[in-house]
Design an enzyme around this catalytic site. Sequence first.
Site, PDB file in Angstrom:
ATOM      1  N   CYS A  93       0.912  -1.067   0.084  1.00 14.19           N
ATOM      2  CA  CYS A  93      -0.021  -0.031   0.039  1.00 14.19           C
ATOM      3  C   CYS A  93       0.800   1.307   0.245  1.00 14.19           C
ATOM      4  O   CYS A  93       0.157   2.261  -0.743  1.00 14.19           O
ATOM      5  CB  CYS A  93      -0.507   0.220   0.835  1.00 14.19           C
ATOM      6  SG  CYS A  93      -2.008   1.334   1.342  1.00 14.19           S
ATOM      7  N   CYS A 141      -6.324  -3.362   7.811  1.00 16.60           N
ATOM      8  CA  CYS A 141      -7.204  -2.292   7.531  1.00 16.60           C
ATOM      9  C   CYS A 141      -8.242  -3.379   6.443  1.00 16.60           C
ATOM     10  O   CYS A 141      -9.917  -3.010   7.432  1.00 16.60           O
ATOM     11  CB  CYS A 141      -6.437  -1.527   7.092  1.00 16.60           C
ATOM     12  SG  CYS A 141      -5.939  -1.712   4.945  1.00 16.60           S
TER      13      CYS A 141
END
Length: 320
Positions: A39, A136
């Site tokens: 990410c 997440c």
Amino acid sequence: RLGIGFHAVSFVREYWSDVFEPFVAGIARGATLNPDVACNRHIKFDRFTAHALALGADWAATGHYARVAHSEAGGSALLTAVDADKDQTYFLAAVPQASLRRSLFPLGELRKREVRALAAAAELHTAGKRESMGICFVGKRRFRDFIRSYLPPQRPGPLVCVESGRVLGTHQGVSLYTHGQRARVGGLGGRWYVAEKCLETDTLFMCEGAAHPALLTHTLEVGEAAWISGSPPGQLDSRASPSALACSARVRHRAPAIPCSVAATEPPPPPQYTARFATPVNIAVGQTVALYDGCRCLGGAQVIARGPSLHEQGKEAGAA
């Protein structure tokens, strides 16, 4: 409250293709990729940075606990944070140089308690917020239940003791487990861990105890590295006479930096490398190894193979 302009932008599609799909593909082939590293490389320090600069920003600032040193020559170095317990350079080890040159890390010189005090003084509701943990996109769901719906159908298989070869029980799918993960073995006491996975036979090899030699190795093979400077250190330059790079490495966030040597694979071609550690490490294939020279993060690479475990080496020595 702070008088700072706000722009909302969605990178959902980019996250899906650049982070989530490779993560799932890795799980399916028996690897355990780190989505936070991906990410940062593909979203926060690529798509987000480019979007911010396109809006007219001079810099892109994030809340990572890290430091960056910008030189007049144009290069930028990634340095560990002052607060060693919160340092996040492990997750930034694959950030491209072009984005790092336009990045700022305001929290890098502060300790966590100082950041909370500043937030409280500004009356921000996050001042006392608990730290987030885990992946997440999984949230509060059980990872196994979440990931199962994205994987090919899983087949049950045997749990086998790595020492005795005895079948201990049955699992519900090899891809649902990762190396080093604790797994319950019905009817047996103690703490059992996944030492090895065999996708071909749907077998999980288990060992008892978190420090079992079957979990540990001195050697890792890593794939093409993402060097923070944009190119490998001189010792590893294949155009010259490559030699081993003496450095230190972290195999997970908050793990201590372990002295190691990194050398280009023989025979060539690079860019694959062999990392040899002074003390044995426990890490799964697909995870990231972050390399350091003191407080400077040199870059990172994914593990593509583990060397022989201490348990395997012990068996070979006994047989000899």
